[in-house]
Design a protein around this motif. Structure first.
Motif, PDB file in Angstrom:
ATOM      1  N   SER A 240       0.905  -1.180  -0.042  1.00  0.00           N
ATOM      2  CA  SER A 240       0.047  -0.031   0.273  1.00  0.00           C
ATOM      3  C   SER A 240       0.764   1.236   0.059  1.00  0.00           C
ATOM      4  O   SER A 240       2.250   1.205   0.378  1.00  0.00           O
ATOM      5  N   ILE A 241       0.224   2.367  -0.407  1.00  0.00           N
ATOM      6  CA  ILE A 241       0.757   3.683  -0.353  1.00  0.00           C
ATOM      7  C   ILE A 241      -0.355   4.751  -0.185  1.00  0.00           C
ATOM      8  O   ILE A 241      -1.330   4.462  -0.484  1.00  0.00           O
ATOM      9  N   LYS A 242      -0.074   5.589   0.686  1.00  0.00           N
ATOM     10  CA  LYS A 242      -0.925   6.693   1.055  1.00  0.00           C
ATOM     11  C   LYS A 242      -1.323   7.780   0.139  1.00  0.00           C
ATOM     12  O   LYS A 242      -0.352   7.921  -0.562  1.00  0.00           O
ATOM     13  N   ILE A 243      -2.593   7.903  -0.022  1.00  0.00           N
ATOM     14  CA  ILE A 243      -2.890   9.235  -0.966  1.00  0.00           C
ATOM     15  C   ILE A 243      -2.706  10.239  -0.145  1.00  0.00           C
ATOM     16  O   ILE A 243      -3.505  10.612   0.811  1.00  0.00           O
ATOM     17  N   PRO A 244      -2.005  11.084  -0.575  1.00  0.00           N
ATOM     18  CA  PRO A 244      -1.753  12.493   0.264  1.00  0.00           C
ATOM     19  C   PRO A 244      -2.842  13.395   0.125  1.00  0.00           C
ATOM     20  O   PRO A 244      -2.568  14.764  -0.019  1.00  0.00           O
ATOM     21  N   ILE A 245      -3.947  13.094   0.027  1.00  0.00           N
ATOM     22  CA  ILE A 245      -5.275  14.141   0.083  1.00  0.00           C
ATOM     23  C   ILE A 245      -6.088  13.490   1.077  1.00  0.00           C
ATOM     24  O   ILE A 245      -6.453  12.351   1.183  1.00  0.00           O
ATOM     25  N   ARG A 246      -6.708  14.427   2.142  1.00  0.00           N
ATOM     26  CA  ARG A 246      -7.570  13.949   2.938  1.00  0.00           C
ATOM     27  C   ARG A 246      -9.106  14.465   2.538  1.00  0.00           C
ATOM     28  O   ARG A 246      -9.254  15.559   2.033  1.00  0.00           O
TER      29      ARG A 246
ATOM     30  N   LEU B 218     -18.490  18.926   9.300  1.00  0.00           N
ATOM     31  CA  LEU B 218     -18.569  18.601  10.683  1.00  0.00           C
ATOM     32  C   LEU B 218     -17.671  19.062  11.768  1.00  0.00           C
ATOM     33  O   LEU B 218     -16.582  19.663  11.377  1.00  0.00           O
ATOM     34  N   PHE B 219     -18.188  19.387  12.930  1.00  0.00           N
ATOM     35  CA  PHE B 219     -17.278  19.817  13.868  1.00  0.00           C
ATOM     36  C   PHE B 219     -17.470  19.004  15.291  1.00  0.00           C
ATOM     37  O   PHE B 219     -18.969  19.057  15.677  1.00  0.00           O
ATOM     38  N   PRO B 220     -16.666  18.441  15.938  1.00  0.00           N
ATOM     39  CA  PRO B 220     -15.050  18.503  15.420  1.00  0.00           C
ATOM     40  C   PRO B 220     -14.834  18.087  14.057  1.00  0.00           C
ATOM     41  O   PRO B 220     -15.437  17.058  13.558  1.00  0.00           O
ATOM     42  N   LYS B 221     -13.923  18.385  13.499  1.00  0.00           N
ATOM     43  CA  LYS B 221     -13.562  18.024  12.060  1.00  0.00           C
ATOM     44  C   LYS B 221     -13.322  16.723  11.846  1.00  0.00           C
ATOM     45  O   LYS B 221     -12.496  16.086  12.799  1.00  0.00           O
ATOM     46  N   ARG B 222     -13.748  16.194  11.089  1.00  0.00           N
ATOM     47  CA  ARG B 222     -13.498  14.731  10.569  1.00  0.00           C
ATOM     48  C   ARG B 222     -13.004  14.576   9.340  1.00  0.00           C
ATOM     49  O   ARG B 222     -13.525  14.971   8.165  1.00  0.00           O
ATOM     50  N   GLU B 223     -11.731  13.697   9.052  1.00  0.00           N
ATOM     51  CA  GLU B 223     -11.444  13.695   7.757  1.00  0.00           C
ATOM     52  C   GLU B 223     -10.873  12.060   7.587  1.00  0.00           C
ATOM     53  O   GLU B 223     -10.740  11.430   8.532  1.00  0.00           O
ATOM     54  N   SER B 224     -10.865  11.579   6.346  1.00  0.00           N
ATOM     55  CA  SER B 224     -10.535  10.264   6.151  1.00  0.00           C
ATOM     56  C   SER B 224      -9.192  10.279   5.051  1.00  0.00           C
ATOM     57  O   SER B 224      -9.398  11.163   4.292  1.00  0.00           O
ATOM     58  N   GLU B 225      -8.345   9.483   5.412  1.00  0.00           N
ATOM     59  CA  GLU B 225      -7.209   9.237   4.212  1.00  0.00           C
ATOM     60  C   GLU B 225      -7.198   7.895   3.383  1.00  0.00           C
ATOM     61  O   GLU B 225      -7.389   6.898   4.430  1.00  0.00           O
ATOM     62  N   ALA B 226      -7.268   7.747   2.337  1.00  0.00           N
ATOM     63  CA  ALA B 226      -7.323   6.475   1.613  1.00  0.00           C
ATOM     64  C   ALA B 226      -5.909   5.908   1.172  1.00  0.00           C
ATOM     65  O   ALA B 226      -4.999   6.696   1.223  1.00  0.00           O
ATOM     66  N   SER B 227      -5.864   4.858   0.847  1.00  0.00           N
ATOM     67  CA  SER B 227      -4.462   4.296   0.541  1.00  0.00           C
ATOM     68  C   SER B 227      -4.772   3.487  -0.925  1.00  0.00           C
ATOM     69  O   SER B 227      -5.694   2.918  -1.040  1.00  0.00           O
ATOM     70  N   VAL B 228      -3.656   3.263  -1.573  1.00  0.00           N
ATOM     71  CA  VAL B 228      -3.882   2.676  -2.911  1.00  0.00           C
ATOM     72  C   VAL B 228      -3.091   1.128  -2.481  1.00  0.00           C
ATOM     73  O   VAL B 228      -1.990   1.288  -1.724  1.00  0.00           O
ATOM     74  N   ILE B 229      -3.883   0.125  -2.870  1.00  0.00           N
ATOM     75  CA  ILE B 229      -3.387  -1.173  -2.312  1.00  0.00           C
ATOM     76  C   ILE B 229      -3.560  -2.091  -3.597  1.00  0.00           C
ATOM     77  O   ILE B 229      -4.175  -1.945  -4.679  1.00  0.00           O
ATOM     78  N   TRP B 230      -2.423  -3.080  -3.433  1.00  0.00           N
ATOM     79  CA  TRP B 230      -2.412  -4.140  -4.436  1.00  0.00           C
ATOM     80  C   TRP B 230      -1.913  -5.356  -3.745  1.00  0.00           C
ATOM     81  O   TRP B 230      -1.048  -5.128  -2.841  1.00  0.00           O
ATOM     82  N   LYS B 231      -2.023  -6.684  -4.529  1.00  0.00           N
ATOM     83  CA  LYS B 231      -1.737  -7.818  -3.785  1.00  0.00           C
ATOM     84  C   LYS B 231      -0.250  -8.047  -3.893  1.00  0.00           C
ATOM     85  O   LYS B 231       0.385  -7.719  -4.685  1.00  0.00           O
ATOM     86  N   ARG B 232       0.123  -8.557  -2.661  1.00  0.00           N
ATOM     87  CA  ARG B 232       1.535  -8.892  -2.624  1.00  0.00           C
ATOM     88  C   ARG B 232       2.011  -9.941  -3.586  1.00  0.00           C
ATOM     89  O   ARG B 232       1.175 -10.827  -3.857  1.00  0.00           O
TER      90      ARG B 232
END
Length: 300
Positions: free
Chosen positions: A160-166, A261-275
């Motif tokens: 996996s690698i993190k997508i740098p967008i929330r 929303l308050f308190p602020k709520r964010e999510s961060e996605a990941s790109v994944i692929w099979k080992r």
């Protein structure tokens, strides 16, 4: 179980008639019937319910519907493999299959594809939309090359690698609704409101912590898979939709608005692929371009 026989079975399932399927396959009806009976003998299950006298229509049994689903996946894998093997050694061409949910971060995938388009115009992209469970199921079956998911990743199965967008959580509502005058929405604003939420929620739904309540304590009137459909229901006055920002256009003459929303709520996605999954040349080029886009955005 031969691929040829699976194709025969799929033709019968599609035509709902042995005689019609035989015609489309350029086989005699008795020959096709023998192949189908042999397939049923091989799997040890009845796959088709033949029509009563005077009716030529056939119906799939429960086992037949399962085999149809698996057979379609098998034939799709065969087609993908044939395309990959047919590409010459020097050429970079072929199909890239991507599983994603609804998120503004998908722009990165588009940027990576555009980056490759001029140099490799024969790479084609196929986007399959769904939640994390769908994406991982498609990956495990080898039907997609990579996907984007939210939440923890099992690193024993996936790279996996993190997508740098929330993605920012908020509420989609009508401009004339009670809460539209507020700049931010708090948990107690929504405790008694009719809510539309994503159908992928479960007992570990991340919004439970923000609400400080269990799911069954909320007034959930509908669930959705596509936020566009949810937006139409909101516009008709069904309720308030919990979703990410930037997915629905609320500018101009739109009847809708979005409030964070308050308190602020964010999510961060990941790109994944099979080992240990071998990428096609096209998929590897796309993966390299996607990683470059992520790195560039992270360094900004």
């Amino acid at each position: 179980m031969e691929l040829r026989v699976l194709q025969y079975f799929l033709a019968v399932a599609r035509e709902q008639s042995i005689s019609a399927a035989a015609k489309s396959l350029h086989l005699s009806q008795p020959a096709l019937s023998i192949q189908l009976k042999e397939l049923e003998r091989e799997v040890g299950k009845q796959l088709l319910l033949r029509g009563t006298k005077g009716s030529r229509k056939v119906i799939l049994t429960e086992e037949g519907m399962l085999l149809r689903k698996r057979a379609e996946e098998i034939m799709r894998l065969v087609q993908i493999t044939e395309k990959e093997l047919s590409v010459c050694e020097e050429a970079i061409a072929g199909d890239v299959y991507i599983g994603v949910g609804e998120s503004d971060s998908i722009r990165l995938f588009a940027q990576a594809a555009c980056k490759l388009r001029k140099k490799y115009p024969d790479i084609h992209y196929h986007i399959l939309s769904g939640n994390a469970a769908f994406v991982m199921e498609q990956l495990d079956r080898g039907l997609i090359d990579l996907g984007a998911v939210y939440g923890p990743i099992d690193t024993t199965i996936y790279h996996s690698i993190k997508i740098p967008i929330r993605d920012t959580w908020g509420v989609l509502m009508r401009k004339d609704s009670e809460l539209s005058q507020k700049e931010q929405i708090t948990p107690d604003d929504l405790w008694d409101k009719p809510l539309l939420v994503s159908a992928q929620k479960n007992g570990d739904w991340e919004m439970t912590k923000w609400f400080h309540r269990d799911i069954d304590q909320l007034n959930i009137v509908a669930t959705y898979n596509l936020v566009f459909n949810a937006s139409l229901m909101v516009e008709e006055g069904i309720g308030y939709a919990l979703c990410f920002d930037k997915l629905i256009n609320v500018s101009g003459d739109s009847n809708l608005c979005f409030r964070p929303l308050f308190p602020k709520r964010e999510s961060e996605a990941s790109v994944i692929w099979k080992r240990y999954q071998p990428f096609s040349k096209a998929a590897q080029k796309f993966m390299d371009a996607l990683e470059e886009c992520c790195t560039a955005l992270h360094n900004e």
